[in-house]
Design an enzyme around this catalytic site. Sequence first.
Site, PDB file in Angstrom:
ATOM      1  N   CYS A 156       0.535  -1.137  -0.107  1.00  0.00           N
ATOM      2  CA  CYS A 156       0.157   0.076   0.215  1.00  0.00           C
ATOM      3  C   CYS A 156       0.686   1.423   0.025  1.00  0.00           C
ATOM      4  O   CYS A 156       2.150   1.206  -0.355  1.00  0.00           O
ATOM      5  CB  CYS A 156      -1.188   0.003   1.501  1.00  0.00           C
ATOM      6  N   ASN A 210       1.339  -0.672   5.991  1.00  0.00           N
ATOM      7  CA  ASN A 210       1.688  -1.265   4.410  1.00  0.00           C
ATOM      8  C   ASN A 210       3.126  -1.967   4.256  1.00  0.00           C
ATOM      9  O   ASN A 210       3.928  -1.881   4.418  1.00  0.00           O
ATOM     10  CB  ASN A 210       2.421  -0.305   3.974  1.00  0.00           C
ATOM     11  N   GLY A 211       2.767  -3.504   4.046  1.00  0.00           N
ATOM     12  CA  GLY A 211       3.776  -4.490   3.769  1.00  0.00           C
ATOM     13  C   GLY A 211       3.627  -5.795   4.262  1.00  0.00           C
ATOM     14  O   GLY A 211       2.358  -6.219   3.813  1.00  0.00           O
ATOM     15  N   MET A 250      21.759 -28.623 -12.954  1.00  0.00           N
ATOM     16  CA  MET A 250      20.878 -28.888 -13.749  1.00  0.00           C
ATOM     17  C   MET A 250      18.819 -29.217 -13.089  1.00  0.00           C
ATOM     18  O   MET A 250      18.293 -30.090 -13.729  1.00  0.00           O
ATOM     19  CB  MET A 250      21.035 -30.772 -14.323  1.00  0.00           C
ATOM     20  N   GLU A 266      19.766 -13.663 -17.879  1.00  0.00           N
ATOM     21  CA  GLU A 266      20.116 -12.288 -17.742  1.00  0.00           C
ATOM     22  C   GLU A 266      21.635 -12.224 -18.021  1.00  0.00           C
ATOM     23  O   GLU A 266      22.778 -13.222 -17.973  1.00  0.00           O
ATOM     24  CB  GLU A 266      20.700 -12.655 -15.631  1.00  0.00           C
ATOM     25  N   LYS A 276      15.716 -22.210  -7.257  1.00  0.00           N
ATOM     26  CA  LYS A 276      16.288 -21.965  -6.292  1.00  0.00           C
ATOM     27  C   LYS A 276      15.305 -20.347  -5.696  1.00  0.00           C
ATOM     28  O   LYS A 276      16.093 -19.396  -5.953  1.00  0.00           O
ATOM     29  CB  LYS A 276      18.053 -21.370  -6.182  1.00  0.00           C
TER      30      LYS A 276
END
Length: 1635
Positions: free
Chosen positions: A94, A325-326, A572, A992, A1060
């Site tokens: 919020c 807020n959280g 993998m 990435e 992960k």
Amino acid sequence: MATLPRAAPTTAAALLPLPRAAPTLLLAGRAAAARRSRLRARGAPAAARPSWGVASSARAVLGGVARQEAPPAPQKPTQQAADLNDILSERGACGVGFVANLKNVPSFNIVRDALTALGCMEHRGGCGADNDSGDGAGLMSAIPWDLFDDWANKQGLAPFDRKNTGVGMVFLPQDEKSMEEAKAATEKVFTDEGLEVLGWRPVPFNVSVVGRYAKETMPNIQQIFVKVAKEDNPDDIERELYICRKLIERASKSSSWADELYFCSLSCRTIVYKGMLRSEVLEQFYLDLQNELYKSPFAIYHRRYSTNTSPRWPLAQPMRLLGHNGEINTIQGNLNWMRSREATLQSPVWRGREHEIRPFGDPKASDSANLDSTAELLLRSGRSPAEALMILVPEAYKNHPTLSIKYPEVIDFYDYYKGQMEAWDGPALLLFSDGRTVGATLDRNGLRPARYWRTSDDFVYVASEVGVIPMDESKVVMKGRLGPGMMITVDLQTGQVLENTEVKKSVASANPYGTWLQERTRSIKPVNFLPSTVMDNESVLRHQQAFGYSSEDVQLVIESMASQGKEPTFCMGDDIPLAVLSQKPHMLYDYFKQRFAQVTNPAIDPLREGLVMSLEVNIGKRGNILEVGPENADQVALSSPVLNEGELETLLKDPKLKPKVLSTYFDIRKGLDGSLDSTIKALCEEADAAVRSGCQLLVLSDRSEAPEPTRPAIPILLAVGAIHQHLIQNGLRMSASIVADTAQCFSTHHFACLIGYGASAVCPYLALETCRQWRLSNKTVNLMRNGKMPTVTIEQAQRNFIKAVKSGLLKILSKMGISLLSSYCGAQIFEIYGLGQEVVDLAFCGSVSKIGGLTLDELGRETLSFWVKAFSEDTAKRLENFGFIQSRPGGEYHANNPEMSKLLHKAIREKRDNAYTVYQQHLASRPVNVLRDLLELKSDRAPIPIGKVEPATSIVEHFCTGGMSLGAISRETHEAIAIAMNRIGGKSNSGEGGEDPIRWNPLTDVVDGYSPTLPHLKGLQNGDTATSAIKQVASGRFGVTPTFLVNAEQIEIKIAQGAKPGEGGQLPGKKVSAYIARLRNSKPGVPLISPPPHHDIYSIEDLAQLIYDLHQINPKAKVSVKLVAEAGIGTVASGVSKGNADVIQISGHDGGTGASPISSIKHAGGPWELGLTETNQTLIQNGLRERVVLRVDGGFRSGQDVLMAAAMGADEYGFGSVAMIATGCVMARICHTNNCPVGVASQVVGTQVIFVFLLLDYLLYSIPLQREELRARFPGVPGDLVNYFLFVAEEVRAALAQLGYEKLDDIIGRTDLLKPKHVSLVKTQHIDLGYLLSNAGLPEWSSSKIRSQEVHTNGPVLDEMILADPEIADAIENEKEVSKTFQIYNVDRAVCGRVAGVIAKKYGDTGFAGQLNITFNGSAGQSFGCFLTPGMNVRLVGEANDYVGKGMAGGELVVVPVDKTGFVPEEATIVGNTCLYGATGGQVFVRGKAGERFAVRNSLGQAVVEGTGDHCCEYMTGGCVVVLGKVGRNVAAGMTGGLAYILDEDDTLVPKVNKEIVKMQRVNAPAGQMQLKSLIEAYVEKTGSEKGATILREWEAYLPLFWQLVPPSEEDSPEACVEFERVLARQATTQLSAK
């Protein structure tokens, strides 16, 4: 109120995209902004692209749609423990703030200011599928008595007695009859309590402004006035009203309308107006808020962004005490512990009525509502609001330089309560008021923005953003921000403003906490590890066999941890069956998957931000939290939950704990069935009796001298969980701690499970014995003697093992965003895959187990299958290898096995259908491996000829490849995959790390399959392009430049990775070649750290902002968000959809990876089948499915997988590992070693000889190869992958023909085409596939229409006005110089991003020769100056919010305050958090302070600033940062490149620097002095900084006060090295002699 007919269900027409106008309520009195808003709306094109955000015109269309009574929700049986399903359905984030007058003078202007600010936070909230129903907005204020007296006068009533009258703001049932019943029940309670009901006031409102969905559930809203004559003290009056509210809730519990009765507030001081509304609508809806008689000395406001799209009116905020807020990550544990406390909570203030105010939590309410409820309990019991929040949300006080030196009493306070109350842990900005004090506090990690300012006319403001209220800057006398763990309070009665340490010191000084701790709390001193083995080798082997150890567990896990002190890594992904589907026996832990943070809350980096984390835990009875006294400190403090044998012995000798050891064996002499159940129940009764007789420590032990064949050990996790739940249900849990003394615990996941289900500590005696045995073995001794293995002593081996466990625990906590082990304990942060309800209800109550599974007896049989191996004469003299990690003959089935890859290579290289058929048959005959193997397709139609089915070329357009970074895989593999996907019209993913621009243009120089442009590839064709259609933006931002983004067809935000989730990563320096370094704007050989998903994606509203940023720079690219399957993902996906994402990708837990800890690969994330089903159905139920394309990936290998995913609702399908196999991967599973034998996953770094170690049945052999030779072995050509995907598409076509369908579109979402397959599983027949087969209906649009819709738009933006300026357009087109000035407001976000995108598309990152000089006046919204390119000089006169200069690649960005301010610029915070994130160039000059994480992951940007918060220069890899003032903690954490210069005038910097990587030195090198001085000179010239000018005037005096922070990669640079010339000469000599 009459009942209105229900709205029609959402249709395609209702979902027509509406152009997003700027918020209609901008800022009161800002005519210019309003004019611009109107101009922009007029200027929007008629057929604007979809913007699924706020559309003000929607109100006219949808406002009149009406409602009728909603059917009551089905009642769930009550459960003692909190249910994760309830908790997951409500999450949010919020924008919040408050306004307060220090003179305590009520005024209508304060309310109006709060509403203005609320209107300027609309972008921080969310909207429903109707684009009009807000997720929630509200306002808390003092009771407006003038308004109510005026109403009373009109009703003929006497004025209210303001001191003794309580006002309730009540949501009542919609139905008239139910409403009257609820009012009568309410009045009865008040009357019975001796209170006088003065009357009900219908709250006046305007229903026409309410959105359609909100209107359907809108309650009747009335106020009740009651007189409390029997009490005089205002606190007692508040307490009486609190008791009445609790009694009303209890009295109405059995009524059909119980869920529809809700008190927003009931107080004699405060009142809350809230609803399921948008910010700007709150004032229009509640007519009281427009009335000038509504006066208050303060107001707290809140705009909610719920990830659940069917938010309820009561869950809007503020709550009764807090605006939050959280997200509370530990909520399930917090609720369970609060439930456990109910029996022990007592205080004289309640006068014996404690039983009337229970329960203290509600799993069906939001985390915010539960935190509010607990804070309110503490407040009504006599605590101040500040004290209550210090107890519930403590700061990171350990090793805090300021607190430890100046405020030790604050540390004592936190230490005292650490043993009493587990922290409510998670990101949180909390605003609070009890009517006398108003305040705000931030969580320990500072992951929510909070700015504050004070004016000369005695007003204090706090807000999530600056610029939300019009402000005369000359009156502002103070500007600041709340940093991590900080608090600010305003005492309305005295006018005092107390900042952080002043508040905390006053609270902590109230009692002698330090004395109590010294007198009562005991600490266990570390006890030495055992110096020799306790058992002989045969006995150790027998125990290992009995308790389920395999040779992999011992050699790959325990021995690896003992030798290296860290968790082993692997690669993998996880391609073995789920434990419940496996034919091999598994330990109970394998049925549990760790939960992780994504989108709604951030993960933490346990390595670089470990200062906020702690493994400390207290043992013993937890006292009465409502009373303060020395007896509550009577506990034992442990520094970690991992005990050795000596430390456990110390605990057992503690007389105050009265320990009781419970043996955990069950007897099967009378048969197995029922024996486990009866033994556990007896064990629970034994624990119960012990605790009732004063025992404070229960030790559950499976230790025995000689195991007996007929007395197997109960799985220790089952025993711990069962006793934990039993004690909760019987009100005894606070009286004792549980410790596990067990052989069944050796991996970090095992420890996490035991602690998560209630154990405070664990002694892993068999794992420690295994470490000792390994160290003393002849094999180990010889390896160490010969130098093949580092030498460790027997004590070091055990210490290493425990060190690895502790590091692993921190990582597991951090991936859920939890800082404290004490909060993780009992929090049940797991999902269960494969245990039946009987087992769950017994020991894991409240955990999600969607597919059912083993009964207790079946679990007993699996346990016994391990146990009997220890007593069988046939048992081998060594441990069995189950093959769970490495594929091996006779071991567990691996989907990616050598046979599979061999058949696939044969099929694609021979291009023969029958060869692919053999591959298909191999997959069809495999053992059950994944959930979809339990299903098959059925049809309601006759088969059709295959010629009628859409062509394969159309089907392959649905295919994508996974996000594999260049660095994890080789350049050859990366480019071959991209070329293949472009040939077939699918999409490859850059992963990435950026992309070489040479790949963006089609090849025109191919001869015989080779191109000089890409000489390392073969099998090329003219027209091929090697660009990745999907370009990834991950947490490291490596390679993310403006040009990279504008050349994307799609941009993927990577929130999590299947192998992960919740973790970051690191590309080791040895993999960072010159080529990789160039793409990532780094240096060769420098390690590149990717932080966990954090920084600018740590909440739903910040993710929405990043989506906005990416749409801003490239309005033609769709933005996708990659999530990983877990329970609750549908809720998260709803929020992502509302955040304007175009595509949502769901990844399964079985995704591949280049390198990851084994425990992460094996024990985190869920099957994509469940994640996809939940996401698809939740989006459909909430009317959001049409907004987004759903993509799924994880273990796809065939057309059958595509068909299953389609039936479950996916539009697109991702192939990862199999795409690598198709290009030549042979599944050697050594990617993490950089030694791929076929060059698929290798990088070239030097020419040294490498030895590849392949683990085959534990025989090591080596292949000496050079890495260039490895990469030259790469066998793949793009055509191989093209062949593979065409085979898969033809397989899909054949199946569609058999089913009778012409298009893949026709079966998407058709779960009715799925049916259970008759498969006999080895372990159980109790798998429940009902969830996968359930159907929520189909979207209104076809998959093709959803996939082909235009990119979602940001709507009209300021950048469009800038680009429409003829002079600017001319300057861009013809590379001229131009200067312009614009007004800016906080609602103008990502300003300059669109302009930068236009320049980058035309000229690249460095090619623009013109110059745009643009000045902005005002308060800039988030992401100001993002993605700037060279030639853009931007100046802001005013202030800015978070993410200034995000991703900038060049240019100049200057932020200065306005002239004639009332504050000192260098002491004021004028830019927000996370500035310069991922910058690859340019300069930033800020005259003032910045917030947290300044220059995080900066690559090449330069910056000068006058002060920063915590974590400055975090993960920096290049560039230069100068700070001319104070910084926060943890400076330079993870900084591997670049330089920082920090002025340290008061000698406080040294303890604030994270010295793990960087070294600190004075600025001695002449080049460094020159760099520093020239940057300050430029800074002073641009900003007029007085501080900078003083430094330059007195340069000789100031220079020695600067520290230079230098990472290893910069040590030999001229700026850091005094003897640079000598080093250069030495390097030249070395090179000459080498030649």
